[in-house]
Motif scaffolding. Structure first.
Motif, PDB file in Angstrom:
ATOM      1  N   PRO A  12      17.212 -13.565  25.718  1.00 38.13           N
ATOM      2  CA  PRO A  12      17.548 -14.436  26.850  1.00 38.13           C
ATOM      3  C   PRO A  12      18.353 -13.732  27.936  1.00 38.13           C
ATOM      4  CG  PRO A  12      18.132 -15.484  24.762  1.00 38.13           C
ATOM      5  CD  PRO A  12      17.765 -14.064  24.461  1.00 38.13           C
ATOM      6  N   ALA A  13      19.215 -12.794  27.539  1.00 34.10           N
ATOM      7  CA  ALA A  13      20.041 -12.059  28.499  1.00 34.10           C
ATOM      8  C   ALA A  13      20.461 -10.736  27.866  1.00 34.10           C
ATOM      9  CB  ALA A  13      21.284 -12.869  28.868  1.00 34.10           C
ATOM     10  N   PHE A  14      20.666  -9.731  28.705  1.00 31.95           N
ATOM     11  CA  PHE A  14      21.146  -8.445  28.209  1.00 31.95           C
ATOM     12  C   PHE A  14      22.531  -8.647  27.588  1.00 31.95           C
ATOM     13  CE2 PHE A  14      23.095  -4.287  28.392  1.00 31.95           C
ATOM     14  CZ  PHE A  14      22.065  -3.469  27.955  1.00 31.95           C
ATOM     15  N   PRO A  15      22.797  -8.054  26.412  1.00 28.71           N
ATOM     16  CA  PRO A  15      24.067  -8.282  25.697  1.00 28.71           C
ATOM     17  C   PRO A  15      25.253  -7.488  26.261  1.00 28.71           C
ATOM     18  CG  PRO A  15      22.716  -6.773  24.457  1.00 28.71           C
ATOM     19  CD  PRO A  15      21.883  -7.216  25.633  1.00 28.71           C
ATOM     20  N   ASP A  23      30.947  -4.916  20.000  1.00 30.03           N
ATOM     21  CA  ASP A  23      30.252  -5.500  18.852  1.00 30.03           C
ATOM     22  C   ASP A  23      29.006  -4.673  18.543  1.00 30.03           C
ATOM     23  OD1 ASP A  23      32.101  -7.552  18.759  1.00 30.03           O
ATOM     24  OD2 ASP A  23      30.897  -8.900  19.998  1.00 30.03           O
ATOM     25  N   ILE A  24      28.457  -4.076  19.595  1.00 27.01           N
ATOM     26  CA  ILE A  24      27.342  -3.146  19.459  1.00 27.01           C
ATOM     27  C   ILE A  24      27.712  -1.871  20.204  1.00 27.01           C
ATOM     28  CG2 ILE A  24      25.536  -4.888  19.134  1.00 27.01           C
ATOM     29  CD1 ILE A  24      24.871  -4.664  22.103  1.00 27.01           C
ATOM     30  N   LYS A  25      27.116  -0.749  19.771  1.00 26.51           N
ATOM     31  CA  LYS A  25      27.459   0.546  20.359  1.00 26.51           C
ATOM     32  C   LYS A  25      26.241   1.115  21.074  1.00 26.51           C
ATOM     33  CE  LYS A  25      28.233   5.164  18.808  1.00 26.51           C
ATOM     34  NZ  LYS A  25      28.103   5.987  17.652  1.00 26.51           N
ATOM     35  N   LEU A  26      26.424   1.540  22.323  1.00 29.98           N
ATOM     36  CA  LEU A  26      25.345   2.155  23.093  1.00 29.98           C
ATOM     37  C   LEU A  26      24.976   3.500  22.483  1.00 29.98           C
ATOM     38  CD1 LEU A  26      23.517   2.124  25.631  1.00 29.98           C
ATOM     39  CD2 LEU A  26      25.365   3.330  26.813  1.00 29.98           C
ATOM     40  N   TYR A 108      19.484  -0.036  14.305  1.00 27.77           N
ATOM     41  CA  TYR A 108      19.292   0.259  15.721  1.00 27.77           C
ATOM     42  C   TYR A 108      18.453  -0.840  16.353  1.00 27.77           C
ATOM     43  CZ  TYR A 108      21.244   4.781  14.715  1.00 27.77           C
ATOM     44  OH  TYR A 108      22.102   5.781  14.347  1.00 27.77           O
ATOM     45  N   TYR A 109      18.936  -1.372  17.460  1.00 27.69           N
ATOM     46  CA  TYR A 109      18.230  -2.403  18.214  1.00 27.69           C
ATOM     47  C   TYR A 109      17.724  -1.753  19.492  1.00 27.69           C
ATOM     48  CZ  TYR A 109      21.167  -5.585  15.356  1.00 27.69           C
ATOM     49  OH  TYR A 109      21.817  -6.236  14.333  1.00 27.69           O
ATOM     50  N   GLU A 110      16.427  -1.897  19.768  1.00 25.93           N
ATOM     51  CA  GLU A 110      15.840  -1.367  20.991  1.00 25.93           C
ATOM     52  C   GLU A 110      15.594  -2.521  21.950  1.00 25.93           C
ATOM     53  OE1 GLU A 110      13.553   2.547  19.238  1.00 25.93           O
ATOM     54  OE2 GLU A 110      12.405   0.707  19.478  1.00 25.93           O
ATOM     55  N   ILE A 111      16.345  -2.523  23.043  1.00 26.24           N
ATOM     56  CA  ILE A 111      16.244  -3.575  24.053  1.00 26.24           C
ATOM     57  C   ILE A 111      15.324  -3.069  25.153  1.00 26.24           C
ATOM     58  CG2 ILE A 111      17.520  -4.921  25.768  1.00 26.24           C
ATOM     59  CD1 ILE A 111      20.028  -4.403  23.899  1.00 26.24           C
ATOM     60  N   ASP A 112      14.210  -3.755  25.369  1.00 26.87           N
ATOM     61  CA  ASP A 112      13.263  -3.377  26.413  1.00 26.87           C
ATOM     62  C   ASP A 112      13.318  -4.389  27.544  1.00 26.87           C
ATOM     63  OD1 ASP A 112      12.410  -1.152  25.030  1.00 26.87           O
ATOM     64  OD2 ASP A 112      10.594  -2.098  24.239  1.00 26.87           O
ATOM     65  N   GLU A 113      13.628  -3.891  28.747  1.00 26.09           N
ATOM     66  CA  GLU A 113      13.608  -4.711  29.960  1.00 26.09           C
ATOM     67  C   GLU A 113      12.413  -4.240  30.784  1.00 26.09           C
ATOM     68  OE1 GLU A 113      17.943  -5.363  31.460  1.00 26.09           O
ATOM     69  OE2 GLU A 113      17.821  -3.364  30.545  1.00 26.09           O
ATOM     70  N   TYR A 114      11.413  -5.100  30.915  1.00 25.79           N
ATOM     71  CA  TYR A 114      10.176  -4.742  31.596  1.00 25.79           C
ATOM     72  C   TYR A 114      10.358  -4.822  33.106  1.00 25.79           C
ATOM     73  CZ  TYR A 114       8.115  -4.941  27.008  1.00 25.79           C
ATOM     74  OH  TYR A 114       7.834  -4.704  25.687  1.00 25.79           O
ATOM     75  N   LYS A 115       9.763  -3.874  33.823  1.00 23.92           N
ATOM     76  CA  LYS A 115       9.931  -3.803  35.268  1.00 23.92           C
ATOM     77  C   LYS A 115       8.898  -4.645  36.017  1.00 23.92           C
ATOM     78  CE  LYS A 115      12.989  -2.075  36.309  1.00 23.92           C
ATOM     79  NZ  LYS A 115      14.310  -2.733  36.204  1.00 23.92           N
ATOM     80  N   GLN A 116       7.649  -4.723  35.549  1.00 27.92           N
ATOM     81  CA  GLN A 116       6.610  -5.458  36.266  1.00 27.92           C
ATOM     82  C   GLN A 116       6.476  -6.905  35.799  1.00 27.92           C
ATOM     83  OE1 GLN A 116       5.551  -2.431  34.467  1.00 27.92           O
ATOM     84  NE2 GLN A 116       4.206  -1.320  35.856  1.00 27.92           N
TER      85      GLN A 116
END
Length: 168
Positions: A12-15, A23-26, A108-116
């Motif tokens: 729903p939103a970037f964490p 809470d999470i590490k980049l 490991y969580y991979e968060i993908d934010e699509y550009k198109q």
């Protein structure tokens, strides 16, 4: 061939607050250009250009087979020259996304934010089916997408090609 065991969730939103609160590490951030060379209902061959935060690029060629949580995958690095030879004169538009990898409790969580496409998802890979079945998603995850076709990268890429062909 090795098995890829993964679950995918709507985001729903970037964490941002989870990162800020640690809470999470980049772990890493990269820009991905993903293009499919061939596909059928249950197989796909794709290439990727991956650009890391320092601007360095590398390239991969991947074969995947199957549907759902467990899929077979072969992935290896290729040179930029081979990548360009595979795509030159095809007119194919890559699916573009920003992938932010974060770590929490050894996963490991991979968060993908699509550009198109107005979409963000998070994928979690697991060492075993049992680990995947026992996984409890954090509160900041959205609903599990399972194998819903509209959220598959291949489906979004095909829609992008059709939109491009129509001149949109």
């Amino acid at each position: 061939m090795s098995a890829e065991i993964e679950k995918k969730f709507l985001l729903p939103a970037f964490p941002a607050s989870e990162l800020e609160n640690q809470d999470i590490k980049l772990v890493s951030k990269q820009y991905i250009y993903q293009t499919y060379l061939a596909f059928s209902e249950d197989q796909e061959i794709r290439v990727r250009k991956l650009v890391d935060s320092s601007g360095e690029s590398h390239f991969t060629h991947t074969f995947k087979s199957g549907h759902g949580m467990v899929r077979e995958e072969i992935e290896y690095n290729i040179s930029e020259t081979v990548y360009k030879q595979l795509l030159d004169h095809t007119g194919l538009i890559p699916l573009e996304k920003i992938r932010t990898t974060v770590e929490h409790a050894g996963l490991y969580y991979e968060i993908d934010e699509y550009k198109q496409v107005d979409l963000a998802v998070v994928e979690v890979e697991f060492p075993s089916i049992e680990a995947a079945e026992q996984f409890e998603a954090p509160a900041w995850f959205g609903r599990e997408l399972g194998s819903e076709d509209e959220y598959r990268n291949k489906s979004m890429w095909v829609a992008l090609q059709k939109k491009s062909a129509m001149g949109d």
